[in-house]
Design an enzyme around this catalytic site. Structure first.
Site, PDB file in Angstrom:
ATOM      1  N   ARG A   1       3.094  -1.420  -9.384  1.00  0.00           N
ATOM      2  CA  ARG A   1       2.456  -1.527 -10.695  1.00  0.00           C
ATOM      3  C   ARG A   1       3.460  -1.084 -11.763  1.00  0.00           C
ATOM      4  NH1 ARG A   1      -0.638  -4.503  -8.537  1.00  0.00           N
ATOM      5  NH2 ARG A   1      -2.883  -4.273  -8.322  1.00  0.00           N
TER       6      ARG A   1
ATOM      7  N   HIS B   1       4.681 -10.913 -11.776  1.00  0.00           N
ATOM      8  CA  HIS B   1       3.615 -10.385 -10.911  1.00  0.00           C
ATOM      9  C   HIS B   1       3.194 -11.415  -9.852  1.00  0.00           C
ATOM     10  CE1 HIS B   1       0.130  -7.292 -10.680  1.00  0.00           C
ATOM     11  NE2 HIS B   1       0.319  -7.880  -9.500  1.00  0.00           N
TER      12      HIS B   1
HETATM   13  N1  LIG Z   1       3.115  -6.996  -7.148  1.00  0.00           N
HETATM   14  C1  LIG Z   1       2.178  -7.550  -6.413  1.00  0.00           C
HETATM   15  O1  LIG Z   1       2.064  -8.770  -6.381  1.00  0.00           O
HETATM   16  C2  LIG Z   1       1.275  -6.694  -5.600  1.00  0.00           C
HETATM   17  C3  LIG Z   1       1.259  -5.334  -5.731  1.00  0.00           C
HETATM   18  N2  LIG Z   1       0.470  -4.570  -4.923  1.00  0.00           N
HETATM   19  C4  LIG Z   1       0.485  -3.120  -5.082  1.00  0.00           C
HETATM   20  O2  LIG Z   1       0.891  -2.502  -3.865  1.00  0.00           O
HETATM   21  C5  LIG Z   1       0.136  -1.300  -3.712  1.00  0.00           C
HETATM   22  C6  LIG Z   1       0.194  -0.804  -2.278  1.00  0.00           C
HETATM   23  O3  LIG Z   1      -0.634  -1.587  -1.456  1.00  0.00           O
HETATM   24  P1  LIG Z   1      -0.962  -1.153   0.058  1.00  0.00           P
HETATM   25  O4  LIG Z   1       0.283  -0.933   0.831  1.00  0.00           O
HETATM   26  O5  LIG Z   1      -1.942  -2.128   0.567  1.00  0.00           O
HETATM   27  O6  LIG Z   1      -1.647   0.273  -0.193  1.00  0.00           O
HETATM   28  P2  LIG Z   1      -1.973   1.413   0.869  1.00  0.00           P
HETATM   29  O7  LIG Z   1      -3.125   2.168   0.328  1.00  0.00           O
HETATM   30  O8  LIG Z   1      -2.067   0.840   2.239  1.00  0.00           O
HETATM   31  O9  LIG Z   1      -0.674   2.336   0.848  1.00  0.00           O
HETATM   32  C7  LIG Z   1      -0.451   3.293  -0.124  1.00  0.00           C
HETATM   33  C8  LIG Z   1       0.666   4.244   0.302  1.00  0.00           C
HETATM   34  O10 LIG Z   1       0.974   5.092  -0.822  1.00  0.00           O
HETATM   35  C9  LIG Z   1       0.946   6.438  -0.404  1.00  0.00           C
HETATM   36  N3  LIG Z   1       0.494   7.302  -1.510  1.00  0.00           N
HETATM   37  C10 LIG Z   1      -0.599   7.156  -2.282  1.00  0.00           C
HETATM   38  N4  LIG Z   1      -0.683   8.169  -3.169  1.00  0.00           N
HETATM   39  C11 LIG Z   1       0.382   8.957  -2.935  1.00  0.00           C
HETATM   40  C12 LIG Z   1       0.846  10.167  -3.516  1.00  0.00           C
HETATM   41  N5  LIG Z   1       0.198  10.751  -4.525  1.00  0.00           N
HETATM   42  N6  LIG Z   1       1.964  10.723  -3.027  1.00  0.00           N
HETATM   43  C13 LIG Z   1       2.633  10.133  -2.001  1.00  0.00           C
HETATM   44  N7  LIG Z   1       2.248   8.988  -1.410  1.00  0.00           N
HETATM   45  C14 LIG Z   1       1.136   8.417  -1.873  1.00  0.00           C
HETATM   46  C15 LIG Z   1      -0.049   6.485   0.754  1.00  0.00           C
HETATM   47  O11 LIG Z   1       0.200   7.629   1.555  1.00  0.00           O
HETATM   48  C16 LIG Z   1       0.272   5.162   1.448  1.00  0.00           C
HETATM   49  O12 LIG Z   1       1.386   5.342   2.305  1.00  0.00           O
HETATM   50  C17 LIG Z   1      -1.242  -1.693  -4.237  1.00  0.00           C
HETATM   51  O13 LIG Z   1      -1.977  -0.553  -4.610  1.00  0.00           O
HETATM   52  C18 LIG Z   1      -0.907  -2.574  -5.418  1.00  0.00           C
HETATM   53  O14 LIG Z   1      -0.837  -1.825  -6.604  1.00  0.00           O
HETATM   54  C19 LIG Z   1      -0.311  -5.125  -3.948  1.00  0.00           C
HETATM   55  C20 LIG Z   1      -0.325  -6.481  -3.777  1.00  0.00           C
HETATM   56  C21 LIG Z   1       0.434  -7.380  -4.600  1.00  0.00           C
HETATM   57  O1  LIG Z   2      -3.587  -7.591  -4.938  1.00  0.00           O
HETATM   58  C1  LIG Z   2      -3.008  -6.973  -5.846  1.00  0.00           C
HETATM   59  O2  LIG Z   2      -3.164  -5.763  -6.041  1.00  0.00           O
HETATM   60  C2  LIG Z   2      -2.118  -7.700  -6.727  1.00  0.00           C
HETATM   61  O3  LIG Z   2      -1.383  -7.116  -7.489  1.00  0.00           O
HETATM   62  C3  LIG Z   2      -2.132  -9.168  -6.618  1.00  0.00           C
HETATM   63  O4  LIG Z   2      -1.152  -9.778  -7.342  1.00  0.00           O
END
Ligand SMILES: NC(=O)C1=CN([C@@H]2O[C@H](COP(=O)(O)OP(=O)(O)OC[C@H]3O[C@@H](n4cnc5c(N)ncnc54)[C@H](O)[C@@H]3O)[C@@H](O)[C@H]2O)C=CC1
Ligand SMILES: O=C(O)C(=O)CO
Length: 313
Positions: free
Chosen positions: A228, A276
């Site tokens: 993000r 994005h």
């Molecule tokens: N640019 C894009 O197109 C996309 C971006 N995303 C972003 O990727 C992010 C991650 O997705 P997932 O891997 O599915 O999430 P997830 O919930 O599986 O993994 C989150 C990780 O962050 C760590 N974490 C969270 N808060 C923390 C803290 N305060 N200190 C240390 N570590 C912390 C957790 O321990 C975990 O390892 C999403 O929340 C989203 O914002 C997701 C999909 C698409």
């Molecule tokens: O799934 C999400 O969180 C995304 O950012 C998709 O682009």
């Protein structure tokens, strides 16, 4: 079972037909303003408050993405956005991990093989072989070792890079060094040459990629922000690029999207930008995950993917 669907841009008919194939018994409809009819499950992205207000009988709400920060920030302003007590689920992987792997591996290899330097030389019509980089000088540090960060880490290990990750608690990986908590953030950053961000957006992670963190990275480091925009302090990034501490950055997400035309990031020669698109929701895989979660919930089981509303992800 009744299912309602709302997404401001997705093709609702396509989603409904995919869902109907997985859940033939269900009555599935696109939600429109004024619809107060029955619903057991709701699939949403940026839902209007009117859609879910008071629907405490829902068994679950599904966010049609991996990150739930936008829905949770709106919920803070308007507690009626989600009915109290109803679990919120998010998409886990559903094809996004593979997309993140493609993005991260291709960009790490781009920097590792010095294609950025060769592009700069090409613009000066200069034929000049450069010294190779060594993998041991190319430690990859991944902020966030969850569903997506963990898979990206594994793929970079497969390419022979030293990989480390930082998460809330320690992970038990065999070939990836695990760091956890604020107290280990400096040790994680120290010697990291490529910083990849895959953290969720929570109050604890906003602004985490700032001067303090960047100054602890290896010299000539790179930043790849895939999570993000609010994680990155854009002015600090520009300062570190201009001072030479950072050699380059690739950014998929921004604190303001679309990135305004006047942003200096657009014009910086060592910043690459995508709008994005690092990983997008894939309808067929998302529907498979949601249907299987619904089936498990209906059997009284406890499927993965439930958002912890207190933790914020
Ligand atoms: N640019 C894009 O197109 C996309 C971006 N995303 C972003 O990727 C992010 C991650 O997705 P997932 O891997 O599915 O999430 P997830 O919930 O599986 O993994 C989150 C990780 O962050 C760590 N974490 C969270 N808060 C923390 C803290 N305060 N200190 C240390 N570590 C912390 C957790 O321990 C975990 O390892 C999403 O929340 C989203 O914002 C997701 C999909 C698409
Ligand atoms: O799934 C999400 O969180 C995304 O950012 C998709 O682009």
């Amino acid at each position: 079972m009744d299912i309602i669907f709302y997404h401001p841009t997705f093709d609702a008919n396509h989603w409904i037909s995919l869902l109907q194939r997985q859940l033939p018994e269900a009555r599935i409809r696109e939600w429109r303003s004024g619809d107060n009819g029955p619903a057991d499950y709701a699939l949403v992205w940026h839902p209007p408050v009117e859609m879910l207000r008071g629907r405490t009988g829902l068994k679950a709400v599904f966010a049609l993405g991996a990150g739930v920060d936008s829905i949770l920030s709106k919920l803070k302003k308007d507690p009626d956005l989600l009915p109290a007590g109803v679990p919120l689920f998010r998409l886990e992987d559903t094809g996004m991990a593979e997309q993140m792997q493609e993005y991260a591996v291709s960009q790490v290899l781009h920097w590792f093989r010095r294609f950025d330097d060769y592009q700069a030389l090409k613009l000066q019509a200069k034929w000049e072989p450069l010294a190779d980089y060594e993998r041991e000088d190319f430690t990859i540090g991944i902020l966030g070792a969850g569903v997506l960060g963990g898979k990206v880490a594994e793929s970079l290990v497969g390419w022979g890079f030293p990989v480390r990750c930082w998460s809330r608690s320690h992970k038990n990986y065999s070939r990836i060094k695990s760091f956890a908590g604020r107290e280990e953030l400096s040790a994680f950053a120290n010697n990291t040459r490529v910083l990849i961000n895959l953290l969720p957006n929570t109050p604890e992670t906003v602004g985490i990629i700032n001067s303090e963190l960047v100054n602890q990275l290896a010299d000539n480091a790179y930043v790849l922000n895939l999570a993000r925009g609010v994680h990155l302090v854009e002015d600090d990034l520009l300062t570190a690029l201009d001072s030479g501490k950072l050699k380059g950055a690739m950014l998929d997400v921004f604190s303001r999207e679309p990135l305004p035309a006047e942003s200096p990031l657009w014009r910086h020669p060592r910043v690459a930008i995508t709008p994005h698109v690092a990983a997008v929701t894939r309808p067929a895989q998302a529907v498979e995950f949601i249907s299987s979660t619904i089936i498990q919930l209906d059997k009284g089981q406890h499927p993965t993917g439930q958002v912890d509303l207190q933790r914020g992800y």
